[in-house]
Design a protein around this motif. Structure first.
Motif, PDB file in Angstrom:
ATOM      1  N   PRO A   1      30.356   4.378  -9.882  1.00  0.00           N
ATOM      2  CA  PRO A   1      29.472   5.549 -10.007  1.00  0.00           C
ATOM      3  C   PRO A   1      28.012   5.201 -10.236  1.00  0.00           C
ATOM      4  N   TYR A   2      27.730   3.975 -10.668  1.00  0.00           N
ATOM      5  CA  TYR A   2      26.352   3.568 -10.932  1.00  0.00           C
ATOM      6  C   TYR A   2      25.851   2.575  -9.889  1.00  0.00           C
ATOM      7  N   VAL A   3      26.637   1.547  -9.621  1.00  0.00           N
ATOM      8  CA  VAL A   3      26.205   0.511  -8.686  1.00  0.00           C
ATOM      9  C   VAL A   3      26.149   1.052  -7.257  1.00  0.00           C
ATOM     10  N   ALA A   4      27.193   1.749  -6.847  1.00  0.00           N
ATOM     11  CA  ALA A   4      27.223   2.285  -5.488  1.00  0.00           C
ATOM     12  C   ALA A   4      26.204   3.404  -5.302  1.00  0.00           C
ATOM     13  N   VAL A   5      26.065   4.248  -6.308  1.00  0.00           N
ATOM     14  CA  VAL A   5      25.126   5.374  -6.182  1.00  0.00           C
ATOM     15  C   VAL A   5      23.687   4.881  -6.164  1.00  0.00           C
ATOM     16  N   ALA A   6      23.378   3.854  -6.951  1.00  0.00           N
ATOM     17  CA  ALA A   6      22.023   3.285  -6.900  1.00  0.00           C
ATOM     18  C   ALA A   6      21.733   2.743  -5.500  1.00  0.00           C
ATOM     19  N   ARG A   7      22.714   2.087  -4.901  1.00  0.00           N
ATOM     20  CA  ARG A   7      22.543   1.577  -3.530  1.00  0.00           C
ATOM     21  C   ARG A   7      22.305   2.728  -2.551  1.00  0.00           C
TER      22      ARG A   7
END
Length: 200
Positions: free
Chosen positions: A104-110
Motif C-alpha cells: 500500500p505504500y511502496v507500490a502506491v508511491a511508485r
C-alpha cells in the motif's frame, strides 16, 4: 494451459510471471491494461467482478483472483511453498505483510511518481507513503540480518511477493541504499535459475 490476465508493468501481475517462469510452467498471458479501463468492461467483469488484475483462469474455466492467493496455488507442491506447517505459516506471514504493510505504500508511491502528473493532488501523499514504506523496509532489513530469504528461510513465494515492488521501489522515490541487506537480497533473487525481469 493456464491463462493469466495482467498488466506487465504491475508488480502484482509480475509476481505470477516470475513464478511461472521459475517453475517452467506453460501459460498464456493476456495483456489487460487496467489503467485504460480494460478491467471495467462487461467482458472482463464477467470473469472477475472485482475488476482487477491479475486474474488466473484454469483450463477448466475456474478463476482465481488476488496475486498472493494465485502464487500459493501455483507454488503448491513445489519448493517455492514450504510443506512444513511452521515454515508455510512463516511464509504466509510475510505475504500478508506484503499486502498490508508494504504494497500500500511502496507500490502506491511508485504509481504516484511514474503515472501521475507533477500537478496531481495525490502527490501530497508522497511524504506519508515514503515514511510508511521505509518502516516496511526496516522490518525486512531486520529479518534479513537473521535469514537470507522470507519463505521459511529459503527462497520462495514470499520472496517473489516482496521482490515485485521492492526491486523497483526507487521509482517511487525510495533511496534503497539505506537498506544494504535488502540490496543483497535483491541480488540473491536475481541470481535464481530461470529468473525473469519485469517487462516495463
Amino acid at each position: 494451459m493456464l491463462t493469466v490476465y495482467g498488466l506487465r508493468s504491475s508488480g502484482n501481475c509480475y509476481k505470477l510471471q516470475l513464478l511461472l517462469e521459475l517453475t517452467g510452467t506453460p501459460y498464456r498471458w493476456v495483456d489487460t491494461d487496467s489503467a485504460s479501463g480494460a478491467t471495467r468492461t462487461p467482458e472482463f467483469l464477467a470473469l472477475n467482478p472485482n475488476g482487477k488484475v491479475p486474474l488466473l483462469v484454469l483450463e477448466d474455466g475456474r478463476r482465481l483472483m488476488e496475486s498472493n492467493a494465485i502464487l500459493c496455488y501455483l507454488a503448491d507442491g513445489t519448493a517455492y511453498l514450504p510443506a512444513d506447517p511452521w515454515d508455510r505459516a512463516r511464509t504466509l506471514q510475510w505475504m500478508f505483510f506484503e499486502q498490508y504493510s508494504h504494497e500500500p505504500y511502496v507500490a502506491v508511491a511508485r504509481f504516484v511518481c511514474k503515472w501521475l502528473p507533477e500537478s496531481h493532488a495525490r502527490r501530497s501523499e508522497l511524504p506519508v507513503l515514503l515514511e510508511r514504506g521505509a518502516k516496511a523496509f526496516d522490518v525486512m532489513e531486520d529479518h534479513l540480518g537473521r535469514e537470507p530469504f522470507f519463505s521459511g528461510g529459503h527462497f520462495g513465494v514470499a520472496d517473489i511477493a516482496l521482490f515485485a515492488y521492492t526491486h523497483c521501489a526507487a521509482d517511487g522515490g525510495f533511496e534503497m541504499s539505506h537498506w544494504p541487506r535488502i540490496a543483497a537480497w535483491l541480488e540473491r533473487v536475481h541470481a535464481q535459475p530461470r529468473f525473469s525481469a519485469m517487462v516495463a
